[in-house]
Design an enzyme around this catalytic site. Structure first.
Site, PDB file in Angstrom:
ATOM      1  N   GLY A  10       0.819  -1.242   0.073  1.00  0.00           N
ATOM      2  CA  GLY A  10       0.002  -0.027   0.071  1.00  0.00           C
ATOM      3  C   GLY A  10       0.827   1.385  -0.084  1.00  0.00           C
ATOM      4  N   TYR A 129     -15.407   4.059   9.135  1.00  0.00           N
ATOM      5  CA  TYR A 129     -13.930   3.979   8.939  1.00  0.00           C
ATOM      6  C   TYR A 129     -13.354   4.372  10.406  1.00  0.00           C
ATOM      7  CZ  TYR A 129      -9.187   4.973   7.740  1.00  0.00           C
ATOM      8  OH  TYR A 129      -7.756   5.055   7.465  1.00  0.00           O
TER       9      TYR A 129
HETATM   10  N1  LIG Z   1      -3.597   6.898   3.297  1.00  0.00           N
HETATM   11  C1  LIG Z   1      -3.954   7.689   4.323  1.00  0.00           C
HETATM   12  O1  LIG Z   1      -4.367   8.747   3.805  1.00  0.00           O
HETATM   13  C2  LIG Z   1      -4.033   7.182   5.667  1.00  0.00           C
HETATM   14  C3  LIG Z   1      -4.331   8.341   6.608  1.00  0.00           C
HETATM   15  C4  LIG Z   1      -4.302   7.794   8.025  1.00  0.00           C
HETATM   16  C5  LIG Z   1      -4.075   6.495   8.302  1.00  0.00           C
HETATM   17  N2  LIG Z   1      -4.083   5.491   7.308  1.00  0.00           N
HETATM   18  C6  LIG Z   1      -4.022   4.224   7.799  1.00  0.00           C
HETATM   19  O2  LIG Z   1      -2.411   3.827   7.422  1.00  0.00           O
HETATM   20  C7  LIG Z   1      -2.685   2.503   6.976  1.00  0.00           C
HETATM   21  C8  LIG Z   1      -1.983   2.278   5.558  1.00  0.00           C
HETATM   22  O3  LIG Z   1      -2.888   2.878   4.863  1.00  0.00           O
HETATM   23  P1  LIG Z   1      -2.481   3.163   3.198  1.00  0.00           P
HETATM   24  O4  LIG Z   1      -2.860   4.380   2.680  1.00  0.00           O
HETATM   25  O5  LIG Z   1      -1.241   2.713   3.006  1.00  0.00           O
HETATM   26  O6  LIG Z   1      -3.587   1.993   2.750  1.00  0.00           O
HETATM   27  P2  LIG Z   1      -3.541   1.112   1.194  1.00  0.00           P
HETATM   28  O7  LIG Z   1      -2.715   1.930   0.407  1.00  0.00           O
HETATM   29  O8  LIG Z   1      -4.899   0.966   0.919  1.00  0.00           O
HETATM   30  O9  LIG Z   1      -2.883  -0.088   1.637  1.00  0.00           O
HETATM   31  C9  LIG Z   1      -3.532  -1.024   2.365  1.00  0.00           C
HETATM   32  C10 LIG Z   1      -2.635  -2.350   2.423  1.00  0.00           C
HETATM   33  O10 LIG Z   1      -3.530  -3.369   3.299  1.00  0.00           O
HETATM   34  C11 LIG Z   1      -3.282  -4.580   2.614  1.00  0.00           C
HETATM   35  N3  LIG Z   1      -4.580  -5.482   2.946  1.00  0.00           N
HETATM   36  C12 LIG Z   1      -5.738  -4.875   2.780  1.00  0.00           C
HETATM   37  N4  LIG Z   1      -6.921  -6.016   3.079  1.00  0.00           N
HETATM   38  C13 LIG Z   1      -5.862  -7.156   3.539  1.00  0.00           C
HETATM   39  C14 LIG Z   1      -5.951  -8.316   4.021  1.00  0.00           C
HETATM   40  N5  LIG Z   1      -7.084  -8.761   4.254  1.00  0.00           N
HETATM   41  N6  LIG Z   1      -5.033  -9.047   4.420  1.00  0.00           N
HETATM   42  C15 LIG Z   1      -3.578  -8.454   3.977  1.00  0.00           C
HETATM   43  N7  LIG Z   1      -3.201  -7.265   3.603  1.00  0.00           N
HETATM   44  C16 LIG Z   1      -4.494  -6.502   3.516  1.00  0.00           C
HETATM   45  C17 LIG Z   1      -3.459  -4.314   1.187  1.00  0.00           C
HETATM   46  O11 LIG Z   1      -2.719  -5.045   0.406  1.00  0.00           O
HETATM   47  P3  LIG Z   1      -3.128  -5.251  -1.179  1.00  0.00           P
HETATM   48  O12 LIG Z   1      -3.114  -3.913  -1.653  1.00  0.00           O
HETATM   49  O13 LIG Z   1      -1.903  -6.154  -1.603  1.00  0.00           O
HETATM   50  O14 LIG Z   1      -4.385  -6.065  -1.386  1.00  0.00           O
HETATM   51  C18 LIG Z   1      -2.221  -2.874   1.172  1.00  0.00           C
HETATM   52  O15 LIG Z   1      -0.962  -3.508   1.283  1.00  0.00           O
HETATM   53  C19 LIG Z   1      -3.960   1.914   7.226  1.00  0.00           C
HETATM   54  O16 LIG Z   1      -4.194   1.397   8.558  1.00  0.00           O
HETATM   55  C20 LIG Z   1      -4.754   3.102   7.156  1.00  0.00           C
HETATM   56  O17 LIG Z   1      -6.052   3.081   7.892  1.00  0.00           O
HETATM   57  C21 LIG Z   1      -4.060   6.063   5.906  1.00  0.00           C
END
Ligand SMILES: NC(=O)c1ccc[n+]([C@@H]2O[C@H](COP(=O)([O-])OP(=O)(O)OC[C@H]3O[C@@H](n4cnc5c(N)ncnc54)[C@H](OP(=O)(O)O)[C@@H]3O)[C@@H](O)[C@H]2O)c1
Length: 304
Positions: A10, A129
């Site tokens: 991600g 969420y």
């Molecule tokens: N992006 C933001 O703006 C933001 C802000 C605050 C907090 N966060 C938090 O930071 C964390 C990372 O966010 P991100 O933006 O990097 O999210 P992302 O780009 O959507 O990536 C999510 C990751 O989770 C994996 N995943 C989803 N379902 C899964 C499952 N059942 N088993 C194993 N892996 C799974 C995905 O794998 P695949 O893609 O390979 O399926 C991907 O590696 C999350 O907890 C999110 O809530 C994000």
């Protein structure tokens, strides 16, 4: 030092993989497992136990999450599992194998009505969420009491598809007339900056330095989506009058208006941390996703 990064395919996980490059690091993906990433379903206790048993990490970082609103709405069970069950199972797995854990959470655990929010401020999520991220925090604390929980605001950074971040989605839209929310303030933070904070937190945990169970990190500059759209239009010479101020996010009632995070504690615990300036960082991130300017409605181009 050995690290396992869950959710390494991600946006944040890719940055965390780079930030942990001085350790022996294993990254997991789920649907995206190109390169050296290992496919692991983080909703399977067995799959997590197999990986952790094999890798024997000193530190685990959980970047797994489901943050696409379409999935929250269309497949809430799947979204809840990706946010809550995965957090609980990874935390239990980390504790069982004796690894320290950094769990990533979100500023959406707050209602946005009384910023700034300290790590011990009372959460009150407005949407599903935010509720799942809060349930995940509780599950992590119960399963792995010495875990560090790092709350972050909206992230941006190099993306693989425009919808991967709010910022690149806005960049895709500003070439044509678009209305963007000008009420809800966000604090877009570069994923590499968040990843570096994550690494420093992990090292502090490994060295036995106490850094608190919940920590906040965020960029300082607050911007609405409308303000981001204007910045992009002006920087790339697109018609700024294509971008109109709206209130869609605020009017939806489930988006917090201002979740500014108080981040004073982390530099005290970890030493100075580099803050990236949005104005300097955003252009190379959005440039690949700009679309050519279309006509402005109501503005007739007279034939000459
Ligand atoms: N992006 C933001 O703006 C933001 C802000 C605050 C907090 N966060 C938090 O930071 C964390 C990372 O966010 P991100 O933006 O990097 O999210 P992302 O780009 O959507 O990536 C999510 C990751 O989770 C994996 N995943 C989803 N379902 C899964 C499952 N059942 N088993 C194993 N892996 C799974 C995905 O794998 P695949 O893609 O390979 O399926 C991907 O590696 C999350 O907890 C999110 O809530 C994000």
């Amino acid at each position: 030092m050995r690290a396992v990064i869950f959710g390494a395919s991600g946006l944040l996980g890719r940055s965390v993989m780079r930030a942990f490059g001085d350790m022996t690091v294993t990254g997991t993906g789920f649907s995206r497992t190109a390169g050296a990433l290992v496919a692991v379903d983080a909703t399977s206790a067995d799959a997590i136990a197999r990986l952790l048993g094999r890798e024997r990490p000193d530190v685990v970082v959980n970047c797994v999450g489901e943050r696409r609103p379409a999935v929250w709405a269309g497949s809430p069970d799947q979204a809840r599992a990706g946010n809550v069950d995965a957090a609980r199972l990874i935390a239990a797995g980390a504790r069982r194998c004796g690894a320290r854990l950094v769990h990533i959470s979100s500023d959406y655990v707050f209602d946005g009505m009384a910023p700034p929010y300290r790590p011990d401020s009372l959460p009150n999520p407005l949407n599903a969420y935010g509720r799942w991220k809060l349930l995940a925090e509780h599950a992590v604390r119960a399963a792995c009491p010495d875990a560090a929980i790092l709350r972050l605001p909206v992230l941006y950074g190099p993306v693989r598809f425009a919808a991967e971040t709010n910022l690149t989605e806005i960049a895709r839209q500003v070439g044509a007339p678009v209305e963007l929310d000008d009420v809800c303030v966000r604090y877009p933070t570069h994923a590499d900056e968040a990843a570096e904070v994550c690494r420093r937190l992990a090292v502090a945990l490994l060295q036995g330095q106490r850094a608190g169970s919940v920590a906040h990190w965020s960029a300082e500059q607050g911007l609405t989506k409308y303000q981001m759209g204007l910045l992009i239009a002006r920087r790339f010479g697109l018609p700024a009058d294509h971008v109109r101020a709206g209130d869609a996010d605020a009017a939806s009632g489930d988006r917090p208006v201002d979740c500014r995070l108080d981040c004073q504690d982390l530099p005290v615990a970890l030493g100075p941390l580099r803050r990236r300036l949005f104005d300097i960082e955003f252009p190379p991130v959005v440039e690949p996703w700009l679309t050519p300017a279309g006509p402005v409605p109501g503005q007739r181009k007279d034939p000459s």
